[in-house]
Design a protein around this motif. Structure first.
Motif: not given
Length: 341
Positions: A195, A203, A232
């Motif tokens: 990121s 991303v 995530d």
């Protein structure tokens, strides 16, 4: 669909142009508000303090205590629901709806950036034409009823699907405060680094591919619910540990796309879990999260209580005991598929 009335708003070229634009659209979509809460409560025959609690849970409490016709219709529906549900139960339902809808709307608004009509808004050297506001407002007016119908149909389909799962069955029939479930977390290893260094489109693609893979694996295996995505990481639950292991292995073993260095790992635990406002809490949830942090890239770790429930077909290896803060000493196992499967 053309707007009912033109907008008399011209936006200057300024850093806060997006705020001005969205504020103008918000004004366009807001009904006139002239009713105090006491009048709305009297009209629907609900105590003012009870209606205030429900409106607050739904994110509808106004600072100026003025409400519109849409709020009054909403209150009528709440009064109908109060005939079937206790106030605290309905309050929790509304908080859950508000949280879910906030996530949906935030994602919808994020998609505006890809609308070519908004290109002038992101160009600091170009004045935003007032037609942009008209176009967005007209789209919103057109899409709102369509979206409402879709959400109703999606809710119906989700209900049919979930009624066939052991998770819902156990939650509905259990008289205890907690139900026995297996819990898993799957996360992306190295996503924070990605990121910070990669283009936003890359991303987003990695995260979207991960989410799609989790949903696909859970759907294919069945009897596994995808509870939520937290950054995530994905959280899943099931009444069947073997099915949860299968989903985790599918996601972890899925070949990485070309150029993608973000691997996956997972942790699984089982035991008594409480359901609160659509979320799952309890010792197994904390354990599964910590095991995910311990797992190496490409591996699935299973807590002892979940390992004891595994079918004999899996290959497992007990690891060294680890002391984790708040959880005591854990000795998880790594799980694999047998060779040739």
């Amino acid at each position: 669909m053309a707007p009912d009335r033109p907008f008399e708003v011209r936006l200057p070229v300024a850093p806060d142009r997006a705020e001005l634009l969205l504020g103008a659209v918000r004004d366009r979509l807001t009904d006139p508000r002239h009713l105090p809460l006491r009048d709305v409560a009297f009209d629907v025959r609900v105590l003012r303090e009870d209606l205030a609690r429900l409106f607050a849970a739904a994110g509808r409490l106004r600072d100026d205590d003025r409400y519109g016709e849409g709020d009054r219709q909403y209150a009528r529906d709440l009064a109908t629901l109060l005939d079937r549900f206790d106030l605290p139960v309905l309050e929790r339902m509304l908080r859950l709806h508000q949280r879910a809808m906030t996530t949906v709307v935030v994602n919808h608004l994020a998609q505006l950036q890809s609308d070519p009509r908004l290109a002038p808004m992101f160009d600091p050297d170009t004045e935003v034409p007032p037609e942009v506001i008209d176009a967005i407002a007209a789209d919103a007016v057109f899409l709102l009823p369509v979206t409402q119908r879709l959400l109703a149909l999606d809710h119906h389909e989700a209900l049919l699907r979930l009624l066939n799962t052991s998770v819902v069955a156990d939650a509905s029939t259990s008289s205890a405060d907690a139900i026995d479930l297996a819990v898993a977390f799957i996360d992306l290893v190295g996503f924070t680094r990605l990121s910070a260094t990669a283009e936003p489109g890359i991303v987003a693609g990695v995260l979207g591919g991960f989410e799609d893979g989790v949903h696909e694996a859970a759907s294919d295996v069945g009897e596994v619910l995808v509870v939520k995505f937290i950054g995530d990481a994905a959280m899943l639950v099931s009444g069947d540990v073997d099915r949860l292991v299968e989903v985790c292995l599918r996601v972890v073993e899925d070949p990485l796309p070309s150029g993608d260095e973000v691997e996956r790992r997972a942790g699984i635990a089982a035991g008594g879990v409480q359901i609160r406002d659509g979320d799952y809490v309890g010792h197994p949830v904390n354990t599964a999260a910590r095991l995910t942090d311990l797992a190496r890239p490409g591996s699935v770790l299973v807590a002892e209580d979940a390992t004891d429930r595994l079918a004999a077909a899996w290959v497992t290896r007990r690891l060294h005991a680890r002391k984790l803060k708040g959880l005591g000493r854990l000795r998880p196992s790594r799980v694999w598929r047998p060779e040739g499967t």
